[in-house]
Design a protein around this motif. Structure first.
Motif, PDB file in Angstrom:
ATOM      1  N   THR A 183       1.002  -1.396   0.088  1.00  0.00           N
ATOM      2  CA  THR A 183       0.063  -0.302   0.193  1.00  0.00           C
ATOM      3  C   THR A 183       0.928   1.118   0.270  1.00  0.00           C
ATOM      4  N   PRO A 184       0.674   2.306  -1.331  1.00  0.00           N
ATOM      5  CA  PRO A 184       1.554   3.451  -0.970  1.00  0.00           C
ATOM      6  C   PRO A 184       1.196   4.215   0.098  1.00  0.00           C
ATOM      7  N   VAL A 185       2.964   4.918   0.459  1.00  0.00           N
ATOM      8  CA  VAL A 185       1.966   5.698   1.460  1.00  0.00           C
ATOM      9  C   VAL A 185       2.430   7.395   1.288  1.00  0.00           C
ATOM     10  N   HIS A 186       1.895   8.303   1.645  1.00  0.00           N
ATOM     11  CA  HIS A 186       2.667   9.489   1.538  1.00  0.00           C
ATOM     12  C   HIS A 186       3.319  10.141   2.423  1.00  0.00           C
ATOM     13  N   PRO A 187       4.578  11.032   2.446  1.00  0.00           N
ATOM     14  CA  PRO A 187       4.712  11.902   3.405  1.00  0.00           C
ATOM     15  C   PRO A 187       4.532  13.805   3.868  1.00  0.00           C
ATOM     16  N   ILE A 188       3.712  13.680   5.460  1.00  0.00           N
ATOM     17  CA  ILE A 188       3.415  14.770   5.673  1.00  0.00           C
ATOM     18  C   ILE A 188       4.536  15.314   6.505  1.00  0.00           C
ATOM     19  N   TRP A 189       4.663  16.835   6.133  1.00  0.00           N
ATOM     20  CA  TRP A 189       5.490  17.827   6.517  1.00  0.00           C
ATOM     21  C   TRP A 189       5.090  18.010   7.918  1.00  0.00           C
ATOM     22  N   ASN A 190       5.072  17.859   9.546  1.00  0.00           N
ATOM     23  CA  ASN A 190       4.329  18.536  10.459  1.00  0.00           C
ATOM     24  C   ASN A 190       6.022  19.630  10.758  1.00  0.00           C
ATOM     25  N   ASP A 191       5.909  20.263  10.780  1.00  0.00           N
ATOM     26  CA  ASP A 191       6.884  21.648  11.548  1.00  0.00           C
ATOM     27  C   ASP A 191       6.311  22.208  12.153  1.00  0.00           C
ATOM     28  N   VAL A 192       6.938  22.709  13.837  1.00  0.00           N
ATOM     29  CA  VAL A 192       6.977  23.996  14.761  1.00  0.00           C
ATOM     30  C   VAL A 192       6.531  25.216  13.592  1.00  0.00           C
ATOM     31  N   GLU A 193       7.911  25.044  12.656  1.00  0.00           N
ATOM     32  CA  GLU A 193       8.360  26.206  12.070  1.00  0.00           C
ATOM     33  C   GLU A 193       8.088  25.848  10.693  1.00  0.00           C
ATOM     34  N   ARG A 194       6.283  25.261  10.397  1.00  0.00           N
ATOM     35  CA  ARG A 194       6.701  24.300   8.845  1.00  0.00           C
ATOM     36  C   ARG A 194       6.841  26.000   7.606  1.00  0.00           C
ATOM     37  N   GLY A 195       7.674  25.628   7.228  1.00  0.00           N
ATOM     38  CA  GLY A 195       7.161  26.621   6.161  1.00  0.00           C
ATOM     39  C   GLY A 195       8.610  27.621   5.744  1.00  0.00           C
ATOM     40  N   SER A 196       8.978  27.283   7.809  1.00  0.00           N
ATOM     41  CA  SER A 196      10.335  28.705   7.380  1.00  0.00           C
ATOM     42  C   SER A 196      11.539  27.827   6.543  1.00  0.00           C
ATOM     43  N   LEU A 197      12.893  28.626   6.332  1.00  0.00           N
ATOM     44  CA  LEU A 197      13.598  28.569   6.047  1.00  0.00           C
ATOM     45  C   LEU A 197      14.389  27.731   6.650  1.00  0.00           C
ATOM     46  N   TYR A 198      14.901  28.453   7.631  1.00  0.00           N
ATOM     47  CA  TYR A 198      15.447  27.809   8.950  1.00  0.00           C
ATOM     48  C   TYR A 198      14.395  27.986  10.311  1.00  0.00           C
ATOM     49  N   PRO A 199      14.211  26.996  10.255  1.00  0.00           N
ATOM     50  CA  PRO A 199      12.453  26.452  11.191  1.00  0.00           C
ATOM     51  C   PRO A 199      13.125  25.936  12.407  1.00  0.00           C
ATOM     52  N   VAL A 200      13.415  27.155  12.994  1.00  0.00           N
ATOM     53  CA  VAL A 200      14.051  26.660  14.483  1.00  0.00           C
ATOM     54  C   VAL A 200      13.267  28.123  15.704  1.00  0.00           C
ATOM     55  N   PHE A 201      13.239  27.999  16.776  1.00  0.00           N
ATOM     56  CA  PHE A 201      13.202  28.728  18.233  1.00  0.00           C
ATOM     57  C   PHE A 201      14.078  28.595  19.120  1.00  0.00           C
ATOM     58  N   ASP A 202      14.060  29.555  20.277  1.00  0.00           N
ATOM     59  CA  ASP A 202      15.157  29.591  21.064  1.00  0.00           C
ATOM     60  C   ASP A 202      14.318  29.343  22.264  1.00  0.00           C
ATOM     61  N   VAL A 203      15.255  27.808  23.446  1.00  0.00           N
ATOM     62  CA  VAL A 203      14.880  27.898  24.545  1.00  0.00           C
ATOM     63  C   VAL A 203      15.660  28.616  25.446  1.00  0.00           C
ATOM     64  N   HIS A 204      14.521  29.319  26.280  1.00  0.00           N
ATOM     65  CA  HIS A 204      15.641  29.941  27.354  1.00  0.00           C
ATOM     66  C   HIS A 204      15.435  29.280  29.059  1.00  0.00           C
ATOM     67  N   ARG A 205      17.077  28.946  29.334  1.00  0.00           N
ATOM     68  CA  ARG A 205      17.031  28.692  30.798  1.00  0.00           C
ATOM     69  C   ARG A 205      15.995  28.935  31.657  1.00  0.00           C
ATOM     70  N   TYR A 206      15.475  28.152  32.595  1.00  0.00           N
ATOM     71  CA  TYR A 206      13.849  28.343  33.645  1.00  0.00           C
ATOM     72  C   TYR A 206      12.646  29.241  33.446  1.00  0.00           C
ATOM     73  N   SER A 207      12.562  28.659  31.825  1.00  0.00           N
ATOM     74  CA  SER A 207      11.648  29.130  30.854  1.00  0.00           C
ATOM     75  C   SER A 207      10.246  27.803  30.966  1.00  0.00           C
ATOM     76  N   GLY A 208       9.173  27.926  30.948  1.00  0.00           N
ATOM     77  CA  GLY A 208       8.263  27.047  30.703  1.00  0.00           C
ATOM     78  C   GLY A 208       7.667  27.010  32.479  1.00  0.00           C
ATOM     79  N   LYS A 209       7.372  25.659  32.190  1.00  0.00           N
ATOM     80  CA  LYS A 209       7.091  25.336  33.860  1.00  0.00           C
ATOM     81  C   LYS A 209       7.202  23.796  34.151  1.00  0.00           C
ATOM     82  N   ASN A 210       7.834  24.084  35.832  1.00  0.00           N
ATOM     83  CA  ASN A 210       8.303  22.697  36.172  1.00  0.00           C
ATOM     84  C   ASN A 210       9.241  22.116  35.503  1.00  0.00           C
ATOM     85  N   GLY A 211      10.220  23.103  34.554  1.00  0.00           N
ATOM     86  CA  GLY A 211      11.318  22.327  33.952  1.00  0.00           C
ATOM     87  C   GLY A 211      11.415  22.345  32.663  1.00  0.00           C
TER      88      GLY A 211
END
Length: 464
Positions: A183-211
């Motif tokens: 059965t043929p399958v097809h890829p679905i590209w899921n990305d938190v920065e989908r469509g960005s040339l360089y799909p990145v984001f920064d995570v800062h220390r102590y940010s968020g909740k409970n580490g």
């Protein structure tokens, strides 16, 4: 990323939980060919940090058929320039990413598309995820399809290198009798920065909740006034077959949710992170580094072979990525999940009324090239004996740090310091200076790591 489980990225129980996905998979179809390809060689210069494309030297199967497994890696070129030598140590030559793209119409996917019908269908990064589809499924490859490779390779020492990106492909030709049952399958590209040339984001220390920090859920206005890049509307009904996540060091897991208007999870289904959503799969990162999620010595979990959520046209796939934040900041992080769908397939179950099997399996085992985890045991000098030298500028030239280089002769070595709340110019020879605020990270004995931009700054000297 299991035969699949998709992915081939206490005793018996522990062995099963951490075994490569292929170990849980059915036997390969009769007639399967084991092909070995190498793209390159690519000349990598010291400090290389470029996103490049190869349109000319990306070999592929030259007959119609189905790809059922792909295992990527990187290798040195031999002295004569041909492939292939040893696998480089990750702390020396670093395969940041490789993304394979195709114009093959029979396997065309969704999520990202470029001119000429080009779309991504496979990717790898530091974790070198192995893709393996469940028995009975395959990605269609045409004899005349055209493949492109998007890659970034880092050279972390002062010596250039010639590198091949290799990929072993298990391929079932269309002429094999077993191909009629694929059965043929097809890829679905899921990305938190989908469509960005360089799909990145920064995570800062102590940010968020409970580490923990989850992007984009905990970010403030991550997409501005635009539509959410981490959401993708499904345009073909069918059954999802397999997926696995991609994160950088510091990453804990990626989540794949399904949003359906008016639907509510029941029957043991796990609610997703958005209204009217259900969680389809959580791809955990497993670290062999005993200190925790702070190195590239890791592998991702892929879906089990019986994972079969049914989807409808108009459903929305949603992806998120979670990183730890107690240990450090993590810059240029990623969160990607390539999902494979069998279009118009009716064998799946409704994920809103059935609890899915989320017992992921690792896409591969420990890789020896990732053994160097860094830390004080790899430093050849006792930094506690180095004097402090207050500086407003640090120059980097030819892989030497001035001041602060451990190889400096005589009394020249010192640890540059900057007053808390002030700035230091970090100048790389031939480039514009970066003016960065500094704050301390939690030090390991004998080391003085720093956490680059952007936390709350307080008075007092900091050893960089």
């Amino acid at each position: 990323m299991k035969r699949r489980a998709l992915w081939v990225v206490l005793a018996a129980l522990l062995a099963v939980a951490c075994a490569p996905a292929a170990a849980l998979a059915a036997a390969e179809p009769a007639g399967t060919e084991h092909l070995h390809y190498a793209a390159g060689p690519y000349h990598i210069t010291p400090g290389a940090n470029l996103i490049l494309f190869d349109y000319k030297h990306v070999p592929k199967p030259n007959v119609d058929g189905y790809m059922i497994r792909m295992q990527p890696n990187a290798r040195y070129a031999l002295p004569n320039g041909k492939c292939c030598g040893k696998v480089p140590l990750t702390n020396i030559i670093h395969l940041h990413h490789g993304v394979w793209l195709s114009n093959g119409a029979a396997g065309a996917g969704s999520g990202v598309a470029y001119d000429g019908g080009i779309y991504p269908f496979m990717a790898t990064g530091e974790e070198k995820t192995t893709y393996e589809l469940p028995n009975g499924y395959g990605y269609p490859v045409g004899a005349k399809d055209f493949w492109v490779l998007n890659y970034m390779i880092h050279d972390l020492i002062s010596t250039p290198a010639n590198i091949y990106i290799t990929y072993n492909v298990d391929f079932l030709p269309a002429t094999a009798p077993a191909a009629k049952r694929i059965t043929p399958v097809h890829p679905i590209w899921n990305d938190v920065e989908r469509g960005s040339l360089y799909p990145v984001f920064d995570v800062h220390r102590y940010s968020g909740k409970n580490g923990k920090y989850t992007f984009p859920d905990m970010a403030k206005g991550p997409y501005g006034s635009g539509s959410p890049k981490n959401e993708l509307t499904i345009d073909h009904p069918g059954t999802l077959i397999a997926t696995a996540g991609h994160v950088h060091p510091g990453g804990l897991y990626t989540d794949l949710d399904l949003i359906r208007a008016g639907a509510t999870p029941k029957g043991g289904a796990i609610p997703g992170s958005a209204p009217n959503s259900v969680r389809l799969f959580r791809s955990h990162a497993h670290y062999w580094d005993k200190r925790g999620p702070i190195s590239w010595d890791m592998a991702m979990q892929g879906t089990p072979t019986d994972w079969r959520p049914a989807v409808k046209a108009g459903d929305v796939l949603r992806v998120s990525a979670t990183y730890e934040t107690k240990r450090a900041s993590w810059y240029e992080s990623m969160g990607i999940m390539v999902v494979w769908e069998a279009y118009n397939d009716q064998t799946g179950v409704d994920p809103f009324t059935h609890k899915l099997d989320e017992r992921g399996a690792l896409t591969h085992g420990h890789l020896p090239e990732n053994d160097d985890h860094g830390g004080s045991q790899y430093v050849t000098a006792d930094l506690s004996r180095f004097k402090d030298c207050n500086r407003s500028q640090v120059l980097i030239a030819g892989f030497d740090y001035l001041p602060g280089d451990l190889t400096s002769p005589g009394s020249n070595p010192c640890v540059p310091t900057v007053t808390r709340g002030h700035f230091a110019d970090v100048r790389q020879f031939g480039r514009q200076p970066e003016r960065l605020p500094w704050q301390p990270a939690e030090p390991e004995p004998g080391l003085h790591p720093v956490d680059l931009p952007y936390g709350d700054l307080v008075p007092g000297p900091v050893r960089l």
